[in-house]
Design a protein around this motif. Structure first.
Motif, short mmCIF file in Angstrom:
data_model
loop_
_atom_site.label_atom_id
_atom_site.label_comp_id
_atom_site.label_asym_id
_atom_site.label_seq_id
_atom_site.Cartn_x
_atom_site.Cartn_y
_atom_site.Cartn_z
N ALA A 124 0.78 -1.28 0.06
CA ALA A 124 0.23 0.13 -0.05
C ALA A 124 0.77 1.31 -0.16
N GLY A 125 1.96 1.17 0.85
CA GLY A 125 2.97 2.39 0.77
C GLY A 125 3.63 2.55 -0.47
N TYR A 126 4.33 1.36 -0.98
CA TYR A 126 5.10 1.33 -2.19
C TYR A 126 4.28 1.87 -3.47
N LEU A 127 3.03 1.33 -3.56
CA LEU A 127 2.21 1.43 -4.72
C LEU A 127 1.78 3.04 -4.75
N GLY A 128 1.53 3.65 -3.68
CA GLY A 128 1.03 4.73 -3.43
C GLY A 128 2.16 5.89 -3.77
N ARG A 129 3.39 5.61 -3.27
CA ARG A 129 4.65 6.43 -3.70
C ARG A 129 5.23 6.26 -4.95
N ALA A 130 5.19 5.16 -5.43
CA ALA A 130 5.76 4.86 -7.00
C ALA A 130 4.81 4.81 -8.06
N ARG A 131 3.64 4.41 -7.63
CA ARG A 131 2.88 4.29 -8.89
C ARG A 131 1.61 5.25 -9.02
N GLY A 132 1.15 5.96 -7.80
CA GLY A 132 0.08 6.71 -7.74
C GLY A 132 -1.11 5.90 -7.15
#
Length: 470
Positions: A154-162
């Protein structure tokens, strides 16, 4: 009898009518002759086997001695008794149709360079994850996947892929194919089995959808991406879901234009339809700004699917789908009845890798690696005098090489490539229907191992003519 105490299990069928020793000898011979006891298999100690079979130790020792004398067994001091490496009469193998020979050079798309797998980083992440994991982590788990990984994603996808991702809306799946199959199955059960899939697109994914009861209709792709403006037209009026690769369309490599994105999400809202966003090659960009996921603009209309197959390796079988709220329960139930949950150890290791930013380092490393490969490919194609137009190379792991109308067609180029030990992808194989389309090659520059890549480019240069055909 304490059966838990036996360290080596040995199943034998004894014929009591032949006598205890003779029956044991025959049972051992039959097991070795049939191939059930393979060469070098270590047998139980005489005391243990005697207790297991209800025989005297002397009877078992005598049987072993007899089979050693006949050459069926080998006894070594300090090593016990083993099946002789020279004695085996296994059943004839079943007839298996031979597969095609592996090409010497492989430039087909769809696979990363397997040599880029971060073995050391993965080992460290696995050790840390296992050291911190509670005993419950080794039991049957949540069909959605481990909460550690869903939180990290959840954190990575929000940061890296919007991506707007809540851990409770993420389901970890065994690869992209399972995610697609689950979504199509849920749509089928809801009475909405008609899907639009990109044309051209991966034929295997169309087959996955059909095997789950889906009806697949072609959605044309042009220089601006999928023709989402056609969704809702008469020919596509019954479509309940559209499967797209917006960031880097496969196989053309184009990015879905902003107006097409808006048309897509507007259609999904107006028709209460679903967009299945395959974030194929989403992390790999070289000459352009990153393109965020469509899901970030319409999280209740888009099911976003990502995977570690290209950034790490397909063998991990780790993918994830971020779901609209209405689909969480049916997809979780479908996953529960399919395989209960995906394997756990890899999930814990990936969560550790993401939380420690090792995953980001891996993405950056392989991005640089593949950019160098792409540049070498473009240099070879430039040497052909500009004869070949190349598309889709601003991102991703493959290039679309257009074949000129005055030269060999796809079939001729593929046949010539095979004579040089080279395997290539073709654009025609990705069409919903054959014929009447521009000709092209889909060149996967990520596939070969590093030592074979220069030779693969040499073979490609020999296959592609540099002058117009006479």
């Amino acid at each position: 009898m304490d059966w838990a105490a036996f360290g080596v299990d040995l199943h034998l069928e004894l014929d009591a009518s032949t006598g205890r020793r003779a029956g044991l000898e025959r049972a051992l011979r039959d097991a070795i002759r049939d191939g059930r006891l393979a060469p070098a298999t270590r047998l139980p100690a005489t005391r243990a086997l005697a207790a297991q079979l209800g025989l005297s130790r002397g009877t078992v020792s005598a049987a072993y001695d007899q089979l050693v004398a006949e050459g069926w067994l080998v006894a070594r001091i300090g090593s016990g008794t083993e099946v002789s490496p020279l004695r085996r009469t296994a059943p004839a193998p079943a007839a298996v149709r031979p597969g095609p020979d592996a090409p010497r050079y492989d430039l087909r798309p769809g696979s990363p360079d397997l040599g880029t797998f971060p073995v050391t980083a993965w080992l460290r992440a696995t050790r840390r994850a296992l050291a911190a994991a509670p005993p419950a982590a080794y039991g049957y788990g949540d069909p959605r996947g481990r909460v550690e990984l869903r939180t990290a994603l959840a954190g990575y996808l929000g940061r890296a892929r919007g991506v707007l991702a809540d851990p409770d809306r993420i389901v970890v799946t065994t690869g992209y194919v399972q995610a697609l199959a689950l979504l199509v199955g849920v749509l089928r059960d809801a009475g909405r089995p008609v899907l639009a899939m990109e044309d051209p697109g991966l034929a295997f994914h169309r087959e996955v959808a059909r095997r789950q009861g889906g009806t697949v209709l072609p959605l044309p792709v042009d220089a601006h991406g999928a023709r989402t403006d056609l969704l809702g037209a008469t020919a596509l009026a019954d479509v309940a879901a559209a499967v797209l690769t917006p960031a880097h369309q496969y196989p053309t490599g184009v990015t879905l234009a902003p107006e097409r994105r808006r048309a897509l999400t507007r259609w999904a809202r107006d028709r209460d339809a679903l967009v299945i966003e395959d974030d194929y090659d989403g992390e790999f960009r070289y000459d352009r700004q990153p393109v965020g996921a469509v899901q970030g603009t319409a999280p209740e209309q888009v099911a976003y699917v990502g995977t570690a197959a290209k950034t790490l390796g397909p063998a991990l079988r780790l993918a994830w789908v971020v779901l609209p709220a209405r689909l969480v329960e049916p997809v979780v139930e479908a996953k529960r009845h399919l395989d209960l949950h995906s394997e756990t150890i890899g999930q814990l290791a990936l969560a550790d890798l993401i939380d420690g930013h090792g995953y980001d380092r891996q993405v950056r490393a392989v991005r640089r690696h593949y950019r160098r490969r792409r540049d070498l490919l473009l240099g070879r194609l430039d040497a052909a005098g500009g004869r070949y137009a190349v598309g889709g190379v601003a991102a991703g792991l493959h290039a679309l090489v257009e074949l000129p109308a005055d030269g060999p067609n796809e079939s001729q180029v593929l046949a010539e490539a095979a004579r040089h030990g080279l395997a290539l992808g073709s654009l025609g194989r990705h069409r919903h229907a054959p014929g009447g389309h521009p000709q092209g090659l889909v060149v996967g520059y990520a596939t070969p191992p590093s030592h074979a890549y220069p030779g693969a480019l040499d073979a490609l240069a020999r296959v592609l003519p540099t002058r117009p055909a006479p």
